[in-house]
Enzyme design. Structure first.
Site, PDB file in Angstrom:
ATOM      1  N   VAL A  60      -4.448   0.672   6.474  1.00  0.00           N
ATOM      2  CA  VAL A  60      -4.014   0.416   7.856  1.00  0.00           C
ATOM      3  C   VAL A  60      -3.291   1.605   8.489  1.00  0.00           C
ATOM      4  O   VAL A  60      -3.140   1.656   9.710  1.00  0.00           O
ATOM      5  CB  VAL A  60      -3.115  -0.850   7.953  1.00  0.00           C
ATOM      6  N   ASN A  86       0.192  -7.891   8.052  1.00  0.00           N
ATOM      7  CA  ASN A  86       0.966  -8.258   6.860  1.00  0.00           C
ATOM      8  C   ASN A  86       1.032  -7.140   5.822  1.00  0.00           C
ATOM      9  O   ASN A  86       1.954  -7.115   5.011  1.00  0.00           O
ATOM     10  CB  ASN A  86       0.326  -9.528   6.265  1.00  0.00           C
ATOM     11  N   SER A 139      10.840  -8.161   8.293  1.00  0.00           N
ATOM     12  CA  SER A 139      11.616  -8.423   7.070  1.00  0.00           C
ATOM     13  C   SER A 139      13.088  -8.600   7.403  1.00  0.00           C
ATOM     14  O   SER A 139      13.598  -8.030   8.374  1.00  0.00           O
ATOM     15  CB  SER A 139      11.489  -7.244   6.104  1.00  0.00           C
ATOM     16  N   TYR A 152      12.280   1.466   4.318  1.00  0.00           N
ATOM     17  CA  TYR A 152      11.707   0.123   4.471  1.00  0.00           C
ATOM     18  C   TYR A 152      12.430  -0.635   5.582  1.00  0.00           C
ATOM     19  O   TYR A 152      11.798  -1.227   6.465  1.00  0.00           O
ATOM     20  CB  TYR A 152      11.808  -0.619   3.137  1.00  0.00           C
ATOM     21  N   ALA A 154      14.269   0.578   8.034  1.00  0.00           N
ATOM     22  CA  ALA A 154      14.036   1.224   9.337  1.00  0.00           C
ATOM     23  C   ALA A 154      12.634   0.884   9.845  1.00  0.00           C
ATOM     24  O   ALA A 154      12.430   0.603  11.032  1.00  0.00           O
ATOM     25  CB  ALA A 154      14.206   2.735   9.209  1.00  0.00           C
ATOM     26  N   LYS A 156      10.785  -1.777   9.098  1.00  0.00           N
ATOM     27  CA  LYS A 156      10.685  -3.188   9.490  1.00  0.00           C
ATOM     28  C   LYS A 156      11.428  -3.443  10.808  1.00  0.00           C
ATOM     29  O   LYS A 156      10.977  -4.254  11.631  1.00  0.00           O
ATOM     30  CB  LYS A 156      11.209  -4.093   8.375  1.00  0.00           C
ATOM     31  N   ILE A 185      10.863 -13.378  -1.060  1.00  0.00           N
ATOM     32  CA  ILE A 185       9.745 -14.286  -1.301  1.00  0.00           C
ATOM     33  C   ILE A 185       9.157 -13.954  -2.671  1.00  0.00           C
ATOM     34  O   ILE A 185       8.976 -12.765  -3.003  1.00  0.00           O
ATOM     35  CB  ILE A 185       8.657 -14.113  -0.207  1.00  0.00           C
TER      36      ILE A 185
HETATM   37  P1  NAI Z   1       2.123  -7.676  -2.074  1.00  0.00           P
HETATM   38  O1  NAI Z   1       2.439  -6.334  -2.655  1.00  0.00           O
HETATM   39  O2  NAI Z   1       2.022  -8.863  -2.962  1.00  0.00           O
HETATM   40  O3  NAI Z   1       0.769  -7.568  -1.211  1.00  0.00           O
HETATM   41  C1  NAI Z   1       0.613  -6.535  -0.269  1.00  0.00           C
HETATM   42  C2  NAI Z   1      -0.869  -6.332   0.004  1.00  0.00           C
HETATM   43  O4  NAI Z   1      -0.992  -5.294   0.992  1.00  0.00           O
HETATM   44  C3  NAI Z   1      -1.657  -5.856  -1.223  1.00  0.00           C
HETATM   45  O5  NAI Z   1      -2.866  -6.593  -1.346  1.00  0.00           O
HETATM   46  C4  NAI Z   1      -1.941  -4.389  -0.927  1.00  0.00           C
HETATM   47  O6  NAI Z   1      -3.165  -3.912  -1.508  1.00  0.00           O
HETATM   48  C5  NAI Z   1      -1.999  -4.392   0.587  1.00  0.00           C
HETATM   49  N1  NAI Z   1      -1.722  -3.068   1.157  1.00  0.00           N
HETATM   50  C6  NAI Z   1      -0.713  -2.228   0.820  1.00  0.00           C
HETATM   51  N2  NAI Z   1      -0.801  -1.097   1.544  1.00  0.00           N
HETATM   52  C7  NAI Z   1      -1.873  -1.231   2.356  1.00  0.00           C
HETATM   53  C8  NAI Z   1      -2.482  -0.397   3.314  1.00  0.00           C
HETATM   54  N3  NAI Z   1      -2.007   0.826   3.575  1.00  0.00           N
HETATM   55  N4  NAI Z   1      -3.585  -0.848   3.960  1.00  0.00           N
HETATM   56  C9  NAI Z   1      -4.100  -2.072   3.672  1.00  0.00           C
HETATM   57  N5  NAI Z   1      -3.581  -2.903   2.762  1.00  0.00           N
HETATM   58  C10 NAI Z   1      -2.475  -2.483   2.106  1.00  0.00           C
HETATM   59  O7  NAI Z   1       3.235  -7.877  -0.949  1.00  0.00           O
HETATM   60  P2  NAI Z   1       3.862  -9.206  -0.317  1.00  0.00           P
HETATM   61  O8  NAI Z   1       5.132  -9.491  -0.986  1.00  0.00           O
HETATM   62  O9  NAI Z   1       2.842 -10.253  -0.177  1.00  0.00           O
HETATM   63  O10 NAI Z   1       4.250  -8.633   1.132  1.00  0.00           O
HETATM   64  C11 NAI Z   1       3.439  -8.823   2.271  1.00  0.00           C
HETATM   65  C12 NAI Z   1       4.240  -8.396   3.498  1.00  0.00           C
HETATM   66  O11 NAI Z   1       5.449  -9.147   3.567  1.00  0.00           O
HETATM   67  C13 NAI Z   1       4.653  -6.929   3.469  1.00  0.00           C
HETATM   68  O12 NAI Z   1       4.597  -6.407   4.788  1.00  0.00           O
HETATM   69  C14 NAI Z   1       6.091  -6.989   3.019  1.00  0.00           C
HETATM   70  O13 NAI Z   1       6.835  -5.869   3.428  1.00  0.00           O
HETATM   71  C15 NAI Z   1       6.547  -8.264   3.701  1.00  0.00           C
HETATM   72  N6  NAI Z   1       7.724  -8.872   3.133  1.00  0.00           N
HETATM   73  C16 NAI Z   1       7.716  -9.312   1.830  1.00  0.00           C
HETATM   74  C17 NAI Z   1       8.854  -9.898   1.313  1.00  0.00           C
HETATM   75  C18 NAI Z   1       8.916 -10.400  -0.092  1.00  0.00           C
HETATM   76  O14 NAI Z   1      10.018 -10.789  -0.513  1.00  0.00           O
HETATM   77  N7  NAI Z   1       7.816 -10.423  -0.848  1.00  0.00           N
HETATM   78  C19 NAI Z   1      10.076 -10.048   2.129  1.00  0.00           C
HETATM   79  C20 NAI Z   1       9.954  -9.572   3.470  1.00  0.00           C
HETATM   80  C21 NAI Z   1       8.810  -9.020   3.933  1.00  0.00           C
END
Ligand code: NAI
Length: 247
Positions: A60, A86, A139, A152, A154, A156, A185
């Site tokens: 992305v 996401n 976030s 991170y 900054a 978000k 999460i």
């Molecule tokens: P995760 O690491 O389980 O999944 C992230 C997905 O994004 C992976 O499938 C990865 O391949 C994909 N990805 C990473 N970089 C990418 C790129 N440049 N282009 C396309 N795809 C890409 O992460 P999770 O925990 O599901 O997080 C999802 C979103 O939620 C993220 O934006 C994260 O910052 C946000 N978030 C997560 C929290 C948590 O506690 N898990 C808390 C607050 C926000």
């Protein structure tokens, strides 16, 4: 002629919150475009869902790849109703004084540029339909100060700000733009921090007023609401989904 079925594009759909989103949007009747760096898993996930869905490869943060992925979505489905930005990475979590600047730039590119590039790509089909909903995954780190979440946090906060800017700019085209701000999460992202000793799950749960981490489904349900017509008068909002942490 474009199909009647609504189409939802979800970035980072191969894992964690993105995979919960793919399942919930499919269950709500959408055709799901699972966008991820990892095309094999995105395609396999799309196949696991019942109905007409597909996986698309895209970093992305790369403008050319984003343009190609959204052109492929347009060719495949002919419409776009929802985009969930996401995809994200949590970063190296260095003490700020030692933060590697290449990593700092990478986080900003994936989270801020990625959200902006995909939103702009979604603008065209949504503006042509005079209707669309974009939901960004922000976030808690963009709302409150957390140690070591320099880039991170900054980035978000930037996502929350982009949400408000695009909401006010694109309301005239019928496009609503909102965000969720998840707390902690239970996904592999947080599991990785626990394994590296950067986060203590017990201490974390005690800090959360509701006493536990959230689940990917709980975040996905809030996003599904913001994307739906039930939220038709809501735009520019950042909804905390954090068990009360930021209250
Ligand atoms: P995760 O690491 O389980 O999944 C992230 C997905 O994004 C992976 O499938 C990865 O391949 C994909 N990805 C990473 N970089 C990418 C790129 N440049 N282009 C396309 N795809 C890409 O992460 P999770 O925990 O599901 O997080 C999802 C979103 O939620 C993220 O934006 C994260 O910052 C946000 N978030 C997560 C929290 C948590 O506690 N898990 C808390 C607050 C926000």
């Amino acid at each position: 002629m474009a199909s009647e079925q609504k189409v939802a594009a979800i970035t980072g759909a191969a894992n964690g919150i993105g995979w919960a989103l793919a399942q919930q949007f499919a269950a709500a009747g959408y055709a799901v475009c699972a966008i991820d760096l990892d095309l094999d898993t995105a395609r396999a996930r799309a196949k696991e869902l019942s109905g007409d869905h597909d996986g698309f490869a895209c970093d992305v943060s790369d403008a050319d790849q984003v343009a190609k992925a959204f052109a492929a979505i347009d060719k495949r489905f002919g419409r776009l109703d929802v985009l969930v930005n996401n995809a994200g990475i949590v970063g190296s979590q260095e003490a700020s004084i030692h933060q590697d600047m290449e990593y700092f730039d990478r986080i900003t590119k994936v989270i801020v540029n990625g959200t902006f590039l995909c939103s702009r790509a979604a603008y065209h089909p949504m503006a042509a339909q005079r209707k669309g909903a974009i939901v960004n995954v922000g976030s808690i780190a963009g709302l409150v100060g957390l140690p070591r979440r320099n880039a991170y946090g900054a980035a978000k906060a930037g996502v929350h700000s982009l949400t408000r800017a695009l909401a006010s700019e694109w309301a005239a085209q019928g496009i609503r733009v909102n965000a969720v701000a998840p707390g902690f999460i239970a996904t592999s992202m947080v599991q990785g921090l626990v394994e590296r000793g950067l986060v203590d799950e017990g201490r974390l749960s005690r800090r959360i007023p509701m006493g536990r981490l959230g689940t990917p489904d709980e975040v996905a349900e809030a996003i599904l609401f913001l994307a739906s017509d039930s939220a038709r008068y809501i735009t520019g909002s950042v909804l905390s989904v954090d068990g009360g942490w930021a209250a």
